[in-house]
Design a protein around this motif. Structure first.
Motif, PDB file in Angstrom:
ATOM      1  N   LEU A   1      46.042  43.733  40.183  1.00 15.44           N
ATOM      2  CA  LEU A   1      44.653  43.449  40.518  1.00 15.44           C
ATOM      3  C   LEU A   1      44.280  42.114  39.900  1.00 15.44           C
ATOM      4  N   HIS A   2      43.714  41.223  40.712  1.00 14.08           N
ATOM      5  CA  HIS A   2      43.261  39.920  40.208  1.00 14.08           C
ATOM      6  C   HIS A   2      41.759  39.834  40.449  1.00 14.08           C
ATOM      7  N   ILE A   3      41.012  39.930  39.382  1.00 10.99           N
ATOM      8  CA  ILE A   3      39.563  39.912  39.496  1.00 10.99           C
ATOM      9  C   ILE A   3      39.001  38.683  38.793  1.00 10.99           C
ATOM     10  N   GLY A   4      37.839  38.256  39.248  1.00 12.07           N
ATOM     11  CA  GLY A   4      37.141  37.141  38.631  1.00 12.07           C
ATOM     12  C   GLY A   4      35.831  37.615  38.040  1.00 12.07           C
ATOM     13  N   ALA A   5      35.390  36.947  36.995  1.00  7.97           N
ATOM     14  CA  ALA A   5      34.111  37.300  36.380  1.00  7.97           C
ATOM     15  C   ALA A   5      33.451  36.039  35.858  1.00  7.97           C
ATOM     16  N   SER A   6      32.143  35.933  36.069  1.00  5.16           N
ATOM     17  CA  SER A   6      31.413  34.831  35.456  1.00  5.16           C
ATOM     18  C   SER A   6      31.328  35.089  33.954  1.00  5.16           C
ATOM     19  N   GLN A   7      30.954  34.074  33.187  1.00  8.57           N
ATOM     20  CA  GLN A   7      31.193  34.113  31.755  1.00  8.57           C
ATOM     21  C   GLN A   7      30.478  35.245  31.021  1.00  8.57           C
ATOM     22  N   THR A   8      29.234  35.508  31.357  1.00 10.57           N
ATOM     23  CA  THR A   8      28.533  36.591  30.666  1.00 10.57           C
ATOM     24  C   THR A   8      29.254  37.917  30.864  1.00 10.57           C
ATOM     25  N   ILE A   9      29.593  38.212  32.105  1.00 15.92           N
ATOM     26  CA  ILE A   9      30.273  39.473  32.415  1.00 15.92           C
ATOM     27  C   ILE A   9      31.682  39.479  31.832  1.00 15.92           C
ATOM     28  N   GLY A  10      32.416  38.383  32.032  1.00 10.56           N
ATOM     29  CA  GLY A  10      33.809  38.332  31.608  1.00 10.56           C
ATOM     30  C   GLY A  10      33.997  38.395  30.107  1.00 10.56           C
ATOM     31  N   ASN A  11      33.090  37.782  29.357  1.00  8.68           N
ATOM     32  CA  ASN A  11      33.240  37.729  27.904  1.00  8.68           C
ATOM     33  C   ASN A  11      32.568  38.876  27.168  1.00  8.68           C
ATOM     34  N   TYR A  12      31.486  39.435  27.739  1.00  6.18           N
ATOM     35  CA  TYR A  12      30.695  40.390  26.976  1.00  6.18           C
ATOM     36  C   TYR A  12      30.628  41.786  27.578  1.00  6.18           C
ATOM     37  N   LEU A  13      31.188  41.976  28.778  1.00  6.59           N
ATOM     38  CA  LEU A  13      31.111  43.287  29.421  1.00  6.59           C
ATOM     39  C   LEU A  13      32.452  43.768  29.964  1.00  6.59           C
ATOM     40  N   LEU A  14      33.193  42.889  30.627  1.00  6.58           N
ATOM     41  CA  LEU A  14      34.424  43.297  31.295  1.00  6.58           C
ATOM     42  C   LEU A  14      35.461  43.925  30.363  1.00  6.58           C
ATOM     43  N   PRO A  15      35.685  43.406  29.141  1.00  6.93           N
ATOM     44  CA  PRO A  15      36.668  44.064  28.263  1.00  6.93           C
ATOM     45  C   PRO A  15      36.359  45.542  28.017  1.00  6.93           C
ATOM     46  N   TYR A  16      35.066  45.880  27.869  1.00  9.84           N
ATOM     47  CA  TYR A  16      34.682  47.274  27.676  1.00  9.84           C
ATOM     48  C   TYR A  16      34.938  48.099  28.936  1.00  9.84           C
ATOM     49  N   LEU A  17      34.683  47.496  30.088  1.00  9.02           N
ATOM     50  CA  LEU A  17      34.918  48.197  31.351  1.00  9.02           C
ATOM     51  C   LEU A  17      36.404  48.492  31.551  1.00  9.02           C
ATOM     52  N   LEU A  18      37.245  47.505  31.272  1.00 12.05           N
ATOM     53  CA  LEU A  18      38.681  47.706  31.432  1.00 12.05           C
ATOM     54  C   LEU A  18      39.189  48.788  30.480  1.00 12.05           C
ATOM     55  N   ALA A  19      38.603  48.858  29.291  1.00  8.03           N
ATOM     56  CA  ALA A  19      39.024  49.872  28.314  1.00  8.03           C
ATOM     57  C   ALA A  19      38.600  51.274  28.737  1.00  8.03           C
ATOM     58  N   GLU A  20      37.566  51.375  29.570  1.00 11.33           N
ATOM     59  CA  GLU A  20      37.069  52.683  30.001  1.00 11.33           C
ATOM     60  C   GLU A  20      37.813  53.250  31.195  1.00 11.33           C
ATOM     61  N   GLN A  21      38.692  52.467  31.814  1.00  3.81           N
ATOM     62  CA  GLN A  21      39.429  52.961  32.969  1.00  3.81           C
ATOM     63  C   GLN A  21      40.390  54.071  32.557  1.00  3.81           C
ATOM     64  N   ASP A  22      40.729  54.931  33.521  1.00  9.95           N
ATOM     65  CA  ASP A  22      41.727  55.949  33.218  1.00  9.95           C
ATOM     66  C   ASP A  22      43.108  55.316  33.128  1.00  9.95           C
TER      67      ASP A  22
ATOM     68  N   ALA B   1      35.152  39.687  42.661  1.00 10.08           N
ATOM     69  CA  ALA B   1      34.548  38.993  41.533  1.00 10.08           C
ATOM     70  C   ALA B   1      33.261  39.686  41.132  1.00 10.08           C
ATOM     71  N   LEU B   2      32.928  39.574  39.855  1.00 12.32           N
ATOM     72  CA  LEU B   2      31.682  40.080  39.299  1.00 12.32           C
ATOM     73  C   LEU B   2      30.892  38.853  38.867  1.00 12.32           C
ATOM     74  N   ILE B   3      29.773  38.592  39.535  1.00 13.19           N
ATOM     75  CA  ILE B   3      29.104  37.315  39.316  1.00 13.19           C
ATOM     76  C   ILE B   3      27.636  37.481  38.943  1.00 13.19           C
ATOM     77  N   GLU B   4      27.088  36.415  38.326  1.00 10.36           N
ATOM     78  CA  GLU B   4      25.685  36.366  37.918  1.00 10.36           C
ATOM     79  C   GLU B   4      24.858  35.497  38.854  1.00 10.36           C
ATOM     80  N   GLY B   5      25.481  34.461  39.401  1.00  5.64           N
ATOM     81  CA  GLY B   5      24.744  33.479  40.180  1.00  5.64           C
ATOM     82  C   GLY B   5      24.540  33.874  41.633  1.00  5.64           C
TER      83      GLY B   5
END
Length: 298
Positions: A94-115, A144-148
């Motif tokens: 899986l190749h996903i993109g994230a803008s900086q707020t999501i990628g740096n402050y939210l995505l790591p927690y989301l990836l850790a919550e996956q089964d 991608a998960l984006i803010e803009g």
């Protein structure tokens, strides 16, 4: 017609990288083998797929038509192999993109919550929203998960979670001592902001700048961490996501400026309308949607 999956993979790699050398490295093939495979595909289709401008190979109109079909074919082939092969439990990369707020402050927690089944090969690209949209258009990302905001008709955009933008300054800044301020008091301030293509900067330009008559100066930085550090060191005021600012706010290293207006913003999930949703992508997007529903209710 004798088109092979290998020829499609070669075409897709060259389309993404724009030259034979990089594509050959990714596919672990020689440039000669790559060039021959591409020539055979163009011969079978009876049309060139690239405009040659050495050393770049730029997709032409026919190549752009083929790219989504090639992406789907490769994705479906991978799903077939994983469904009937030896590694049935492997949902694929899986190749996903994230803008900086999501990628740096939210995505790591989301990836850790996956089964456990979803904790497989994952590549994450963190950059601004405009760049992510360009990568989606070129099928370089699965989603991608984006803010803009964006205006690309070829992309599907789904509202995801609500975020809040905050005005912040250093703890020693004069505005930090006030219980509440007006927009007029934001005039003649030094500002610390992200680059123009970022979602945070778009929010500033849309919601703050029109209310100001005089901006003393703008320090433009390309990462959220550098913006936060500059604010902490007293270099200026910023307009930034609560997700990014929360830790420094909790530690008292920066201060929230209170103003008589809230600044909610919507974060989005985005993918190409013609993107084939592999098993892994379907699982991950559903996980994000379910998580987002719970987040918005909390």
């Amino acid at each position: 017609m004798k088109i092979t999956l290998q020829q499609i993979r070669v075409f897709s790699a060259v389309a993404r990288h724009g030259n034979l050398t990089s594509a050959a490295e990714v596919l672990c093939l020689s440039k000669g083998a790559l060039s021959q495979s591409l020539q055979q595909l163009e011969s079978h289709l009876d049309t060139p797929l690239f405009d040659r401008a050495h050393p770049r190979l730029q997709l032409n109109q026919q190549g752009k038509r083929l790219l989504p079909m090639a992406d789907e074919l490769i994705g479906r082939a991978g799903d077939i192999e994983r469904t009937f092969g030896k590694h049935i439990d492997n949902l694929g990369a899986l190749h996903i993109g994230a803008s900086q707020t999501i990628g740096n402050y939210l995505l790591p927690y989301l990836l850790a919550e996956q089964d456990v089944q979803q904790q497989q090969e994952t590549k994450v690209t963190i950059t601004n929203s405009q760049t992510l949209c360009k990568m989606l258009l070129n099928f370089e990302l699965d989603m991608a998960l984006i803010e803009g905001q964006h205006s690309h008709q070829a992309l599907t955009t789904t509202p995801w979670i609500q975020d809040t933008m905050l005005l912040v300054c250093s703890a020693e800044h004069p505005l930090a001592q006030k219980a509440s301020i007006t927009f007029n008091e934001l005039n003649n301030q030094n500002w610390v902001l992200r680059e123009t293509a970022s979602g945070s900067r778009q929010q500033f330009e849309r919601r703050i700048r029109p209310a100001l008559s005089d901006i003393t100066s703008v320090l433009e930085l390309s990462s959220l961490e550098s913006v936060l550090l500059a604010v902490e060191r007293g270099l200026g005021v910023s307009f930034i996501s609560n997700l990014a600012a929360k830790d420094k706010l909790d530690m008292g290293r920066i201060h929230k400026i209170n103003i008589e207006q809230n600044f909610p913003r919507q974060l989005h999930l985005v993918w190409h309308k013609q993107k084939y949703l592999t098993g892994r992508l379907q699982h991950f997007s559903q996980f994000l949607k379910d998580w987002g529903e719970q987040y918005n209710l909390s």
